[in-house]
Design a protein around this motif. Structure first.
Motif, PDB file in Angstrom:
ATOM      1  N   UNK A   1       0.810   7.244   1.300  1.00  0.00           N
ATOM      2  CA  UNK A   1       1.439   6.572   2.446  1.00  0.00           C
ATOM      3  C   UNK A   1       1.927   5.177   2.076  1.00  0.00           C
ATOM      4  N   UNK A   2       1.122   4.426   1.321  1.00  0.00           N
ATOM      5  CA  UNK A   2       1.535   3.085   0.903  1.00  0.00           C
ATOM      6  C   UNK A   2       2.777   3.137   0.029  1.00  0.00           C
ATOM      7  N   UNK A   3       2.865   4.160  -0.802  1.00  0.00           N
ATOM      8  CA  UNK A   3       4.041   4.335  -1.650  1.00  0.00           C
ATOM      9  C   UNK A   3       5.270   4.665  -0.806  1.00  0.00           C
ATOM     10  N   UNK A   4       5.115   5.591   0.132  1.00  0.00           N
ATOM     11  CA  UNK A   4       6.229   5.958   1.004  1.00  0.00           C
ATOM     12  C   UNK A   4       6.725   4.774   1.832  1.00  0.00           C
ATOM     13  N   UNK A   5       5.802   3.921   2.272  1.00  0.00           N
ATOM     14  CA  UNK A   5       6.150   2.780   3.113  1.00  0.00           C
ATOM     15  C   UNK A   5       6.640   1.588   2.304  1.00  0.00           C
ATOM     16  N   UNK A   6       6.624   1.701   0.979  1.00  0.00           N
ATOM     17  CA  UNK A   6       7.119   0.638   0.127  1.00  0.00           C
ATOM     18  C   UNK A   6       6.131  -0.483  -0.136  1.00  0.00           C
ATOM     19  N   UNK A   7       4.860  -0.298   0.227  1.00  0.00           N
ATOM     20  CA  UNK A   7       3.842  -1.323  -0.009  1.00  0.00           C
ATOM     21  C   UNK A   7       3.240  -1.236  -1.409  1.00  0.00           C
ATOM     22  N   UNK A   8       3.545  -0.133  -2.101  1.00  0.00           N
ATOM     23  CA  UNK A   8       2.993   0.099  -3.435  1.00  0.00           C
ATOM     24  C   UNK A   8       4.015   0.913  -4.219  1.00  0.00           C
ATOM     25  N   UNK A   9       4.175   0.592  -5.476  1.00  0.00           N
ATOM     26  CA  UNK A   9       5.041   1.394  -6.327  1.00  0.00           C
ATOM     27  C   UNK A   9       4.326   2.654  -6.773  1.00  0.00           C
ATOM     28  N   UNK A  10       5.086   3.694  -7.060  1.00  0.00           N
ATOM     29  CA  UNK A  10       4.492   4.969  -7.475  1.00  0.00           C
ATOM     30  C   UNK A  10       3.635   4.805  -8.730  1.00  0.00           C
ATOM     31  N   UNK A  11       4.026   3.900  -9.602  1.00  0.00           N
ATOM     32  CA  UNK A  11       3.242   3.687 -10.827  1.00  0.00           C
ATOM     33  C   UNK A  11       1.956   2.914 -10.569  1.00  0.00           C
ATOM     34  N   UNK A  12       1.848   2.270  -9.429  1.00  0.00           N
ATOM     35  CA  UNK A  12       0.627   1.535  -9.085  1.00  0.00           C
ATOM     36  C   UNK A  12      -0.437   2.448  -8.478  1.00  0.00           C
TER      37      UNK A  12
END
Length: 93
Positions: free
Chosen positions: A67-78
């Motif tokens: 969810x954080x990745x989808x919302x842009x709060x986290x990069x997929x590599x993180x």
């Protein structure tokens, strides 16, 4: 994770494909519990908590990373480091 969300909450029957998604989520959860049980028997994971608790924790953290990745709060590599950090070190300093 959004309020009220749960890795294992059944999807609404009014949603197209909800039954299949719910079946798939249940299968993934059962496989995760089985993996945790094997890891506990091998001495790799703590045994003072039931495998379903630990599996549910992992699934919830993975869902949060997604969810954080989808919302842009986290990069997929993180995401992998986030999941591993929470599981290994927790949140307390």
């Amino acid at each position: 994770m959004s309020p009220g969300s749960s890795a294992m909450r059944p999807a609404s029957s009014q949603v197209l494909g909800a039954d299949q998604a719910s079946d798939r989520a249940s299968m993934v959860f059962r496989r995760t519990v089985s993996f945790v049980e094997r890891a506990q028997k091998a001495g790799l994971l703590r045994t003072d908590m039931p495998a379903p608790w630990l599996a549910s924790t992992f699934c919830s953290i993975a869902e949060t990373a997604w969810e954080l990745t989808l919302e842009g709060h986290m990069g997929a590599r993180q995401a992998p480091d986030f999941i591993q950090g929470i599981l290994r070190q927790g949140v307390l300093t």
